[in-house]
Design an enzyme around this catalytic site. Structure first.
Site, PDB file in Angstrom:
ATOM      1  N   LEU A   1      10.723 -20.899  -5.058  1.00 28.94           N
ATOM      2  CA  LEU A   1       9.798 -19.999  -4.349  1.00 28.94           C
ATOM      3  C   LEU A   1       8.428 -20.104  -5.011  1.00 28.94           C
ATOM      4  O   LEU A   1       8.321 -20.035  -6.232  1.00 28.94           O
ATOM      5  CB  LEU A   1      10.291 -18.543  -4.447  1.00 28.94           C
ATOM      6  CG  LEU A   1       9.338 -17.463  -3.916  1.00 28.94           C
ATOM      7  CD1 LEU A   1       9.206 -17.553  -2.386  1.00 28.94           C
ATOM      8  CD2 LEU A   1       9.820 -16.057  -4.303  1.00 28.94           C
TER       9      LEU A   1
ATOM     10  N   SER B   1     -10.659  -7.026  -5.079  1.00 25.99           N
ATOM     11  CA  SER B   1     -11.993  -7.018  -5.710  1.00 25.99           C
ATOM     12  C   SER B   1     -12.583  -5.614  -5.646  1.00 25.99           C
ATOM     13  O   SER B   1     -13.322  -5.200  -6.535  1.00 25.99           O
ATOM     14  CB  SER B   1     -12.939  -7.964  -4.957  1.00 25.99           C
ATOM     15  OG  SER B   1     -12.388  -9.241  -4.862  1.00 25.99           O
TER      16      SER B   1
ATOM     17  N   ASP C   1       0.832  -1.213   0.000  1.00 28.22           N
ATOM     18  CA  ASP C   1       0.000   0.000   0.000  1.00 28.22           C
ATOM     19  C   ASP C   1       0.869   1.266   0.000  1.00 28.22           C
ATOM     20  O   ASP C   1       1.969   1.263   0.543  1.00 28.22           O
ATOM     21  CB  ASP C   1      -0.908  -0.025   1.237  1.00 28.22           C
ATOM     22  CG  ASP C   1      -2.074   0.941   1.103  1.00 28.22           C
ATOM     23  OD1 ASP C   1      -2.324   1.421  -0.019  1.00 28.22           O
ATOM     24  OD2 ASP C   1      -2.728   1.209   2.118  1.00 28.22           O
TER      25      ASP C   1
ATOM     26  N   ASN D   1       1.293   3.383  -2.951  1.00 26.45           N
ATOM     27  CA  ASN D   1       1.810   3.812  -4.263  1.00 26.45           C
ATOM     28  C   ASN D   1       1.232   5.159  -4.693  1.00 26.45           C
ATOM     29  O   ASN D   1       1.952   6.017  -5.211  1.00 26.45           O
ATOM     30  CB  ASN D   1       1.448   2.790  -5.348  1.00 26.45           C
ATOM     31  CG  ASN D   1       2.120   1.465  -5.145  1.00 26.45           C
ATOM     32  OD1 ASN D   1       3.070   1.359  -4.391  1.00 26.45           O
ATOM     33  ND2 ASN D   1       1.617   0.441  -5.819  1.00 26.45           N
TER      34      ASN D   1
ATOM     35  N   HIS E   1       2.412   3.211  -8.999  1.00 25.30           N
ATOM     36  CA  HIS E   1       2.258   1.766  -9.212  1.00 25.30           C
ATOM     37  C   HIS E   1       3.452   1.215  -9.985  1.00 25.30           C
ATOM     38  O   HIS E   1       3.969   0.147  -9.674  1.00 25.30           O
ATOM     39  CB  HIS E   1       0.949   1.463  -9.949  1.00 25.30           C
ATOM     40  CG  HIS E   1      -0.270   1.891  -9.187  1.00 25.30           C
ATOM     41  ND1 HIS E   1      -0.423   1.641  -7.849  1.00 25.30           N
ATOM     42  CD2 HIS E   1      -1.373   2.587  -9.562  1.00 25.30           C
ATOM     43  CE1 HIS E   1      -1.582   2.146  -7.429  1.00 25.30           C
ATOM     44  NE2 HIS E   1      -2.170   2.739  -8.451  1.00 25.30           N
TER      45      HIS E   1
ATOM     46  N   ARG F   1      -0.094   7.633  -2.836  1.00 29.38           N
ATOM     47  CA  ARG F   1       0.413   8.757  -2.034  1.00 29.38           C
ATOM     48  C   ARG F   1       1.863   9.070  -2.393  1.00 29.38           C
ATOM     49  O   ARG F   1       2.278  10.215  -2.423  1.00 29.38           O
ATOM     50  CB  ARG F   1       0.276   8.432  -0.539  1.00 29.38           C
ATOM     51  CG  ARG F   1      -1.108   8.712  -0.007  1.00 29.38           C
ATOM     52  CD  ARG F   1      -1.305   8.083   1.340  1.00 29.38           C
ATOM     53  NE  ARG F   1      -1.453   6.639   1.241  1.00 29.38           N
ATOM     54  CZ  ARG F   1      -1.248   5.803   2.243  1.00 29.38           C
ATOM     55  NH1 ARG F   1      -0.847   6.261   3.403  1.00 29.38           N
ATOM     56  NH2 ARG F   1      -1.427   4.516   2.067  1.00 29.38           N
TER      57      ARG F   1
HETATM   58  C1  FPP Z   1      -1.976   0.057  -3.418  1.00 29.17           C
HETATM   59  O1  FPP Z   1      -1.502   1.390  -3.293  1.00 29.17           O
HETATM   60  C2  FPP Z   1      -1.397  -0.612  -4.588  1.00 29.17           C
HETATM   61  C3  FPP Z   1      -2.095  -1.104  -5.674  1.00 29.17           C
HETATM   62  C4  FPP Z   1      -3.566  -1.081  -5.785  1.00 29.17           C
HETATM   63  C5  FPP Z   1      -1.379  -1.695  -6.826  1.00 29.17           C
HETATM   64  C6  FPP Z   1      -0.191  -2.574  -6.478  1.00 29.17           C
HETATM   65  C7  FPP Z   1       0.588  -2.884  -7.700  1.00 29.17           C
HETATM   66  C8  FPP Z   1       1.942  -2.939  -7.755  1.00 29.17           C
HETATM   67  C9  FPP Z   1       2.846  -2.704  -6.596  1.00 29.17           C
HETATM   68  C10 FPP Z   1       2.585  -3.161  -9.059  1.00 29.17           C
HETATM   69  C11 FPP Z   1       2.996  -4.450  -9.542  1.00 29.17           C
HETATM   70  C12 FPP Z   1       2.766  -5.694  -8.825  1.00 29.17           C
HETATM   71  C13 FPP Z   1       2.949  -6.913  -9.402  1.00 29.17           C
HETATM   72  C14 FPP Z   1       2.983  -8.120  -8.545  1.00 29.17           C
HETATM   73  C15 FPP Z   1       3.125  -7.115 -10.863  1.00 29.17           C
HETATM   74  P1  FPP Z   1      -2.582   2.553  -3.298  1.00 29.17           P
HETATM   75  O2  FPP Z   1      -2.861   2.950  -4.687  1.00 29.17           O
HETATM   76  O3  FPP Z   1      -3.781   2.125  -2.503  1.00 29.17           O
HETATM   77  O4  FPP Z   1      -1.830   3.706  -2.546  1.00 29.17           O
HETATM   78  P2  FPP Z   1      -2.492   4.864  -1.664  1.00 29.17           P
HETATM   79  O5  FPP Z   1      -3.008   4.199  -0.418  1.00 29.17           O
HETATM   80  O6  FPP Z   1      -1.349   5.773  -1.389  1.00 29.17           O
HETATM   81  O7  FPP Z   1      -3.571   5.493  -2.482  1.00 29.17           O
END
Ligand code: FPP
Length: 239
Positions: A123, A58, A12, A14, A29, A16
């Protein structure tokens, strides 16, 4: 040091991270791929047997359409770019979640990656896409109900392990360690059944900034915890 057999991570922060730099959320992301690579390498090095990453819930479908499209494109491109190295390093890749909700092109690439890496054993990497813990339990319950309707199972014979065999993570040990970055201290509908006895590790670090030093700190913290599984401390000492 006591190394977890299975680690589950909610990546979590990304959005922010990107907004803090005046960039688009999808930039965050994309930057989130670096710690994904790092965690996989560290798990291989530390001989962690399984790693499960929450990439898209989901509930994430309700985000703005351009963000959802950006994340889906990222999955597609990352799979293409990373698969050879994952395969070479002995990673067995699997996806959990509602596959029918995904674009056919992504689905077929996911299936190919699973087939290619099926024989690997260094793994076991599960990536949760369009996954929800309640949906997982509900789907398992529906399968059990069907088996009862067909007369293949009596409800009185249902056991925890029999039920868990219908869940997305069937065949894997439950996560020993759950890590969540980004400052929130909640499970957010991740592996609700499987996290029953996991040790929880929360950090305010935003996912793109999650470093190998911090991952090592989480492993050290885990190694220092006493896991009791409902027993008393004295019982564990006697055992
Ligand atoms: C949550 O941060 C993150 C996501 C919804 C996407 C996660 C995806 C990746 C890390 C990229 C690639 C992963 C793989 C395995 C290919 P958020 O958007 O909720 O952040 P926020 O809380 O700051 O808004």
């Amino acid at each position: 040091m006591n190394v977890p057999r299975h680690i589950a991570i909610v990546m979590d922060g990304n959005g922010r991270w990107a907004q803090g730099r005046g960039a688009e959320r999808n930039e965050g992301h994309r930057s989130g791929l670096d710690p994904v690579r790092m965690v996989i390498e560290e798990c291989l090095r530390a001989k962690v047997a399984a790693l499960t990453l929450f990439a898209f819930s989901s509930e994430n479908w309700s985000r703005p359409a351009d963000e959802v499209a950006g994340i889906m494109n990222l999955f597609f491109d990352a799979l293409e770019a990373e698969l050879p190295a994952l395969n070479k390093n002995g990673v067995r890749l699997r996806f959990i979640g509602e596959r029918a909700a995904l674009a056919p092109a992504l689905r077929s690439r996911m299936g190919e990656a699973e087939t290619l890496t099926m024989g690997n054993s260094a793994l076991r990497l599960q990536v949760a896409i369009s996954y929800g813990g309640r949906q997982d339990i509900l789907a398992a319950a529906a399968q059990v109900a069907l088996a009862c309707e067909r007369g293949e199972l009596r409800s009185s014979e249902l056991t925890e392990s029999g039920f868990a065999a219908h869940l997305a993570l069937a065949g894997l040990p439950d996560p020993d360690l759950f890590i969540r970055t980004g400052g929130e201290q909640r499970i957010s509908n991740f592996l609700l059944w499987n996290l029953a006895y996991s040790e929880l590790y929360f950090t305010a670090t935003l996912w793109p900034d999650f470093s190998s030093a911090e991952f090592a700190a989480a492993l050290r913290e885990f190694a220092g915890r006493q896991r009791r599984f409902g027993l008393s401390g004295a019982q564990l000492q006697d055992a």
